[in-house]
Design an enzyme around this catalytic site. Structure first.
Site, mmCIF file in Angstrom:
data_model
loop_
_atom_site.group_PDB
_atom_site.id
_atom_site.type_symbol
_atom_site.label_atom_id
_atom_site.label_comp_id
_atom_site.label_asym_id
_atom_site.label_seq_id
_atom_site.Cartn_x
_atom_site.Cartn_y
_atom_site.Cartn_z
ATOM 1 C CG ASP A 145 40.731 33.478 42.096
ATOM 2 O OD1 ASP A 145 41.459 33.942 41.298
ATOM 3 O OD2 ASP A 145 40.810 32.343 42.648
ATOM 4 C CB SER A 146 42.604 38.716 40.410
ATOM 5 O OG SER A 146 41.792 39.019 39.368
ATOM 6 C CG ASP B 156 39.281 32.151 38.269
ATOM 7 O OD1 ASP B 156 39.676 30.960 37.998
ATOM 8 O OD2 ASP B 156 40.014 33.166 38.763
ATOM 9 C CE LYS C 13 41.766 31.735 35.485
ATOM 10 N NZ LYS C 13 42.361 31.405 36.828
ATOM 11 C CD GLU D 81 44.542 29.600 40.784
ATOM 12 O OE1 GLU D 81 44.898 29.187 41.529
ATOM 13 O OE2 GLU D 81 43.983 30.572 40.637
ATOM 14 C CD GLU E 237 49.246 34.102 37.478
ATOM 15 O OE1 GLU E 237 48.021 33.442 37.313
ATOM 16 O OE2 GLU E 237 49.342 35.009 38.292
HETATM 17 O O1 KIV Z 1 42.177 35.557 38.921
HETATM 18 C C1 KIV Z 1 42.765 35.956 37.901
HETATM 19 O O2 KIV Z 1 42.700 37.256 37.427
HETATM 20 C C2 KIV Z 1 43.447 35.143 37.204
HETATM 21 C C3 KIV Z 1 44.485 35.741 36.262
HETATM 22 C C4 KIV Z 1 45.550 36.408 36.775
HETATM 23 C C5 KIV Z 1 44.805 34.459 35.084
HETATM 24 O O3 KIV Z 1 43.612 33.927 37.460
#
Ligand code: KIV
Length: 281
Positions: free
Chosen positions: A57-58, A100, A128, A130, A197
């Site tokens: 989600d970056s 994500d 994934k 968080e 992280e």
């Molecule tokens: O969204 C992302 O790119 C991430 C990484 C920083 C691990 O969660």
């Protein structure tokens, strides 16, 4: 547009599965993970031998220009996951695609299952989330229903407003103990990977050694994790604005993007990246 094989391309390799990934982990081979958000970069990462592509989600920051990941929607994640899946299927089709789960899409196990199903339907092999121990019931709910899960602890960018900024986590004894408990409970719930992280290198090493069925993947967490991840734009040196201290621009020593990705893979495998001196937190 096609992505031409580079001199580095090896013969067609079998697709990674959760089984082969866990075998790598148990044999101590370092796992390489890179973010990608579209078909072309996903294909290049595949050719470079990356084992896991994170559709992170970056993308909210590096593709959409937001100042945090919070505005990213499930629709956006679905779109980019589908693009990545198309890209790797045109190449070796080897990496695991990790989707994500964006902010606000996994507040309950049921909501998490609905959101994760959307990503799996368009090509993700794993999702994934968080968060720490509070997510354990959700992880168990997903795993029981056939969805492999990667956790994400330490600096969790979706919680930037409660964490008070993008800062190192686990510095005090009690914060370190909490992260250890989070990791153990996520593993117990069935998570097979765990991104850590911005965690002190010594702590991430301790957590890695305490787990036996969950591969830790570090980002700003020292050398002792089972694998490493970087955000694509950081490793290519094209991030706009503040670049994390732990990132390395692999284009510095490469003449093509493909070479830079290869250098990243080799550096992780040979434990030349990261260097602990950069993680003096
Ligand atoms: O969204 C992302 O790119 C991430 C990484 C920083 C691990 O969660």
């Amino acid at each position: 547009m096609s992505v031409h094989p580079s001199a580095h391309q090896s013969a067609k390799r079998p697709a990674m599965t959760m089984h082969s990934l866990m075998k790598m982990y148990s044999e101590g081979e370092k796992i390489t993970m890179l973010t990608a958000y579209d078909a072309t970069f996903a294909a290049l990462a595949d050719l470079a031998g990356v084992e896991v592509i994170l559709v992170g989600d970056s993308l909210g920051m590096v593709c959409q220009g937001h100042s945090s990941t919070l505005p990213v929607t499930l629709d956006a994640m679905r779109y980019h996951t589908e693009c990545v899946a198309r890209g790797i299927h045109k190449q070796n089709g080897r990496p695991i695609i990790l989707g994500d789960m964006p902010f606000g899409t996994y507040a309950t196990p049921e909501q998490a299952f609905r959101s994760a199903s959307e990503l799996m339907r368009v090509g993700a092999h794993m999702v994934k989330l968080e968060g720490g121990a509070w997510l354990a019931p959700t992880v168990e709910f997903l795993v029981t229903r056939g969805i492999p899960v990667c956790g994400h602890i330490g600096l969790t960018p979706q919680s930037v407003n409660t964490l008070g900024g993008y800062r190192v986590q686990g510095r005090t004894d009690s914060a370190a103990q909490q992260l250890m408990q989070d990791a153990l409970q996520l593993e117990q719930a069935g998570a097979q990977m765990l991104v850590m992280e911005m965690v002190p290198a010594a702590l991430s090493g301790d957590i890695t050694r305490a787990l036996s069925s969950c591969a830790t993947i570090g980002i700003g967490a020292g050398v002792d994790t089972a694998g490493q991840i970087l955000v694509l734009h950081d490793m290519l040196g094209v991030t706009q604005g503040k670049v994390p201290k732990f990132a390395h621009n692999f284009m510095n020593e490469a003449s093509t993007i493909q070479d830079a990705m290869h250098a990243f893979v080799r550096a992780v495998k040979e434990q030349r990246f990261p260097v602990n001196e950069l993680h003096a937190w």
